[in-house]
Design a protein around this motif. Structure first.
Motif, PDB file in Angstrom:
ATOM      1  N   ALA A 147     -18.670 -32.766 -85.288  1.00  7.83           N
ATOM      2  CA  ALA A 147     -18.865 -33.484 -84.023  1.00  7.83           C
ATOM      3  C   ALA A 147     -20.347 -33.542 -83.710  1.00  7.83           C
ATOM      4  N   ALA A 148     -20.730 -34.471 -82.860  1.00  6.43           N
ATOM      5  CA  ALA A 148     -22.132 -34.630 -82.452  1.00  6.43           C
ATOM      6  C   ALA A 148     -22.256 -34.366 -80.953  1.00  6.43           C
ATOM      7  N   SER A 149     -23.272 -33.623 -80.585  1.00  6.38           N
ATOM      8  CA  SER A 149     -23.543 -33.322 -79.178  1.00  6.38           C
ATOM      9  C   SER A 149     -25.025 -33.491 -78.914  1.00  6.38           C
ATOM     10  N   THR A 150     -25.331 -33.865 -77.679  1.00  2.78           N
ATOM     11  CA  THR A 150     -26.715 -34.082 -77.273  1.00  2.78           C
ATOM     12  C   THR A 150     -27.079 -33.114 -76.149  1.00  2.78           C
ATOM     13  N   TYR A 151     -28.273 -32.531 -76.248  1.00  7.06           N
ATOM     14  CA  TYR A 151     -28.762 -31.572 -75.262  1.00  7.06           C
ATOM     15  C   TYR A 151     -30.097 -32.063 -74.727  1.00  7.06           C
ATOM     16  N   THR A 152     -30.338 -31.813 -73.458  1.00  5.50           N
ATOM     17  CA  THR A 152     -31.584 -32.229 -72.844  1.00  5.50           C
ATOM     18  C   THR A 152     -32.654 -31.151 -72.997  1.00  5.50           C
ATOM     19  N   SER A 153     -33.880 -31.500 -72.653  1.00  4.76           N
ATOM     20  CA  SER A 153     -35.000 -30.565 -72.793  1.00  4.76           C
ATOM     21  C   SER A 153     -34.797 -29.329 -71.932  1.00  4.76           C
ATOM     22  N   GLY A 154     -35.018 -28.160 -72.534  1.00  4.30           N
ATOM     23  CA  GLY A 154     -34.872 -26.895 -71.828  1.00  4.30           C
ATOM     24  C   GLY A 154     -33.473 -26.325 -71.856  1.00  4.30           C
ATOM     25  N   GLU A 155     -32.502 -27.078 -72.321  1.00  4.11           N
ATOM     26  CA  GLU A 155     -31.128 -26.596 -72.330  1.00  4.11           C
ATOM     27  C   GLU A 155     -30.913 -25.672 -73.517  1.00  4.11           C
ATOM     28  N   GLN A 156     -30.124 -24.636 -73.316  1.00  5.69           N
ATOM     29  CA  GLN A 156     -29.890 -23.628 -74.344  1.00  5.69           C
ATOM     30  C   GLN A 156     -28.641 -23.997 -75.148  1.00  5.69           C
ATOM     31  N   LEU A 157     -28.823 -24.117 -76.455  1.00  2.00           N
ATOM     32  CA  LEU A 157     -27.709 -24.437 -77.341  1.00  2.00           C
ATOM     33  C   LEU A 157     -26.952 -23.193 -77.749  1.00  2.00           C
ATOM     34  N   VAL A 158     -27.691 -22.126 -78.032  1.00  3.67           N
ATOM     35  CA  VAL A 158     -27.109 -20.875 -78.520  1.00  3.67           C
ATOM     36  C   VAL A 158     -27.803 -19.726 -77.812  1.00  3.67           C
ATOM     37  N   ARG A 159     -27.045 -18.739 -77.417  1.00  2.99           N
ATOM     38  CA  ARG A 159     -27.618 -17.565 -76.764  1.00  2.99           C
ATOM     39  C   ARG A 159     -27.415 -16.345 -77.662  1.00  2.99           C
ATOM     40  N   GLN A 160     -28.471 -15.573 -77.848  1.00  2.42           N
ATOM     41  CA  GLN A 160     -28.407 -14.399 -78.708  1.00  2.42           C
ATOM     42  C   GLN A 160     -27.358 -13.410 -78.190  1.00  2.42           C
ATOM     43  N   GLY A 161     -26.526 -12.940 -79.112  1.00  5.50           N
ATOM     44  CA  GLY A 161     -25.481 -11.992 -78.760  1.00  5.50           C
ATOM     45  C   GLY A 161     -24.122 -12.620 -78.530  1.00  5.50           C
ATOM     46  N   ASP A 162     -24.061 -13.947 -78.330  1.00  6.12           N
ATOM     47  CA  ASP A 162     -22.779 -14.618 -78.118  1.00  6.12           C
ATOM     48  C   ASP A 162     -22.037 -14.779 -79.442  1.00  6.12           C
ATOM     49  N   ALA A 163     -20.711 -14.822 -79.356  1.00 11.55           N
ATOM     50  CA  ALA A 163     -19.900 -15.067 -80.550  1.00 11.55           C
ATOM     51  C   ALA A 163     -19.934 -16.553 -80.879  1.00 11.55           C
ATOM     52  N   GLY A 164     -19.804 -16.868 -82.152  1.00  9.10           N
ATOM     53  CA  GLY A 164     -19.823 -18.267 -82.570  1.00  9.10           C
ATOM     54  C   GLY A 164     -19.206 -18.434 -83.941  1.00  9.10           C
ATOM     55  N   ASP A 165     -18.697 -19.635 -84.226  1.00  6.74           N
ATOM     56  CA  ASP A 165     -18.089 -19.900 -85.532  1.00  6.74           C
ATOM     57  C   ASP A 165     -18.418 -21.304 -86.006  1.00  6.74           C
ATOM     58  N   LYS A 208     -33.182 -31.734 -62.410  1.00  6.22           N
ATOM     59  CA  LYS A 208     -32.750 -30.847 -63.495  1.00  6.22           C
ATOM     60  C   LYS A 208     -31.232 -30.662 -63.483  1.00  6.22           C
ATOM     61  N   VAL A 209     -30.677 -30.433 -62.284  1.00  6.02           N
ATOM     62  CA  VAL A 209     -29.239 -30.174 -62.180  1.00  6.02           C
ATOM     63  C   VAL A 209     -28.436 -31.405 -62.590  1.00  6.02           C
ATOM     64  N   LEU A 210     -28.807 -32.575 -62.078  1.00 10.14           N
ATOM     65  CA  LEU A 210     -28.052 -33.787 -62.398  1.00 10.14           C
ATOM     66  C   LEU A 210     -28.216 -34.193 -63.860  1.00 10.14           C
ATOM     67  N   THR A 211     -29.414 -33.978 -64.406  1.00 13.24           N
ATOM     68  CA  THR A 211     -29.614 -34.292 -65.829  1.00 13.24           C
ATOM     69  C   THR A 211     -28.746 -33.400 -66.695  1.00 13.24           C
ATOM     70  N   ARG A 212     -28.747 -32.093 -66.397  1.00 17.11           N
ATOM     71  CA  ARG A 212     -27.884 -31.176 -67.154  1.00 17.11           C
ATOM     72  C   ARG A 212     -26.417 -31.559 -66.980  1.00 17.11           C
ATOM     73  N   ALA A 213     -26.035 -31.928 -65.746  1.00 19.56           N
ATOM     74  CA  ALA A 213     -24.640 -32.299 -65.493  1.00 19.56           C
ATOM     75  C   ALA A 213     -24.239 -33.515 -66.317  1.00 19.56           C
ATOM     76  N   TRP A 214     -25.122 -34.493 -66.425  1.00 16.18           N
ATOM     77  CA  TRP A 214     -24.807 -35.699 -67.207  1.00 16.18           C
ATOM     78  C   TRP A 214     -24.552 -35.340 -68.664  1.00 16.18           C
ATOM     79  N   PHE A 215     -25.414 -34.532 -69.244  1.00 16.03           N
ATOM     80  CA  PHE A 215     -25.246 -34.157 -70.648  1.00 16.03           C
ATOM     81  C   PHE A 215     -23.983 -33.319 -70.843  1.00 16.03           C
ATOM     82  N   ASN A 216     -23.761 -32.358 -69.947  1.00 17.40           N
ATOM     83  CA  ASN A 216     -22.571 -31.501 -70.080  1.00 17.40           C
ATOM     84  C   ASN A 216     -21.285 -32.300 -69.927  1.00 17.40           C
ATOM     85  N   LEU A 217     -21.249 -33.218 -68.959  1.00 15.16           N
ATOM     86  CA  LEU A 217     -20.052 -34.028 -68.755  1.00 15.16           C
ATOM     87  C   LEU A 217     -19.766 -34.924 -69.954  1.00 15.16           C
TER      88      LEU A 217
END
Length: 501
Positions: free
Chosen positions: A361-379, A291-300
């Motif tokens: 821009a285009a971004s890719t997220y893996t399964s279980g990863e959070q794209l948006v968190r309720q309460g966070d600022a965004g534009d 899980k950690v390495l998969t998330r790291a690959w996508f984030n990097l």
């Protein structure tokens, strides 16, 4: 050996079995089958002794038959008594009070006592002198000593391991370079079950001479570290922040408070980074690392950091001078084609769509990863190009309530983009999901040029918010019904017990 002593030994064994049976009933546990079988044989032989000794009609046995019967009855009686004592010690002290008594030490003690009883029975019942058996030649003693050298070494090593207790059954350990969970330990060997479901048996002497790493002591919580080697051209602060973001959001993985992400070494134009995190259960080591390495690959990759070839081989490619421009143009054309296929953007002309594509821009997220968190600022506005996401809204009691599933072509984040409000829901990827992120300034320019798209957005927003509100209402109503039904059932139960109409 007197006949009365033999009979008394049988009665002692029967009494011990009765006491153990009563204790097992009180403790609500089962007796071992070996103890039950030994008790039945003891009772049968004891009853035979009683009938034979008190009934004159029974034919008189020969001396040899009498001695065999007496020896068998006495040996079974003593064995049953020892089994009962062993069961009591294990049940009352080891299992109930967690007193550290090695089980196989009890076995060895039992075998030693039974051996002494056999020798005593041979001497007292059959009248055989044991002096000739005990006094052997020097050569025979040397042969027996050499033959039992490894066996005695394993026995002594097993006793020392049991006394020191560096591990126990069900502990995750690494011994002699072999990692596994301990499934069995006896007087000679230790059995490990590896992650590949292989059973590995190690002798106690080998275990005693090896380095032992116990991953279950003092607790199952262990620190794990993964290492990544990247090019020195990337900022260490950017890399460390990206790696730490990989762990955030994982339920079963928490960052180490002090180590977190850190630089390990710098050499040959590369920087090695370590990412340390707490692992609550060592059996999940491989799953958590994946899980950690998969998330790291996508984030990097999302921030433009690529992992170099570990072989260090040089790869030559013919790259045109305008390769970067060609790649950017190809990406923008792909985004433009995706936007052009969306029905809710069909009111935009080709120029407006290209303007959006050029500023997105285009971004890719893996399964279980959070794209948006309720309460966070965004534009920014997200358009799902491929994959699927789930929408969760926090209820009044703080629970996260599922409200909707979004798929390719759907969008979210419009309220934060248009009004500056905080994110109204949390979005989590259900599978590998690619999204298009549209820049606020570009989208605002398009909306001001064509108000029609704004009306469509308002319609979509109202429909989305209505669905979320309905889901929350349904969830609250369901919980109220469950509480009311539970309360009514509890009242009915009390009335039945008190016989109140």
């Amino acid at each position: 050996m007197p006949f009365a002593w033999m009979v008394n030994a049988v009665w002692v064994a029967i009494t011990a079995v009765v006491i153990v049976t009563l204790i097992s009933r009180i403790l609500k546990t089962k007796l071992p089958l070996g103890l039950i079988g030994s008790a039945i044989l003891t009772i049968v032989l004891g009853q035979g002794l009683i009938i034979w000794s008190g009934n004159p009609d029974v034919p008189v046995l020969t001396t040899v038959q009498r001695n065999i019967w007496l020896a068998a009855a006495f040996f079974l009686a003593l064995s049953t008594t020892l089994r009962a004592i062993k069961w009591l010690l294990l049940e009352l002290l080891v299992y109930r009070r967690s007193v550290k008594i090695p089980p196989f030490l009890l076995d060895i003690s039992e075998w030693f006592i039974l051996l002494l009883v056999v020798l005593a029975t041979v001497r007292l019942v059959f009248g055989v002198e044991l002096t000739g058996l005990l006094v052997t030649s020097t050569v025979a003693s040397a042969i027996i000593g050499l033959a039992l050298q490894d066996t005695l070494g394993n026995l002594i090593s097993g006793i020392s391991l049991q006394i020191e207790a560096p591990f126990a059954v069900d502990d995750w350990v690494e011994i002699d370079g072999i990692e596994g969970i301990i499934v069995r330990q006896n007087w000679r060997t230790l059995t490990l079950l590896t992650r590949e479901d292989h059973r590995v048996m190690l002798t106690n002497s080998t275990v005693a001479q090896s380095k032992i790493i116990n991953y279950s002591r003092p607790t199952n919580r262990q620190i794990q570290t993964v290492y990544l080697t990247l090019s020195e051209s990337y900022s260490p602060n950017l890399v460390k922040e990206t790696l730490m973001a990989s762990v955030q959001g994982l339920d079963d993985v928490k960052l180490h408070p002090r180590l977190r992400s850190h630089v390990v070494s710098m050499q040959d134009g590369c920087v090695t980074y370590g990412l340390s995190y707490w692992l609550d259960d060592y059996s999940d080591k491989i799953i958590a690392r994946d899980k950690v390495l998969t998330r790291a690959w996508f984030n990097l990759h999302r921030v433009g950091i690529h992992i170099p070839d570990p072989t260090g081989n040089f790869k030559l490619h013919m790259i045109p001078q305008n390769a970067k421009q060609l790649a950017m143009h190809s990406r923008q054309e792909e985004l433009f084609a995706t936007m052009q296929s969306l029905e809710w953007l069909d009111v935009l002309n080709e120029t407006q769509l290209k303007q959006l594509a050029d500023h997105s821009a285009a971004s890719t997220y893996t399964s279980g990863e959070q794209l948006v968190r309720q309460g966070d600022a965004g534009d920014s506005l997200f358009i799902i190009k491929e994959g699927a996401v789930s929408v969760y809204v926090q209820s009044e009691d703080g629970r996260s309530v599922f409200t909707n599933n979004l798929h390719a072509g759907d969008f979210f984040g419009e309220m934060s983009l248009l009004t500056g409000e905080a994110r109204s829901a949390s979005i989590r990827a259900e599978e590998e999901t690619e999204v298009i992120i549209i820049d606020k300034e570009a989208f605002t320019n398009v909306l001001t040029q064509d108000p029609t798209i704004l009306e469509r957005f308002v319609t979509a927003i109202e429909r989305r918010q209505k669905g979320n509100t309905q889901r929350l209402r349904e969830d609250s109503a369901r919980r109220r019904r469950e509480m009311e039904n539970g309360r009514d059932a509890f009242i009915r139960r009390i009335r039945r017990y008190l016989r109140v109409p």
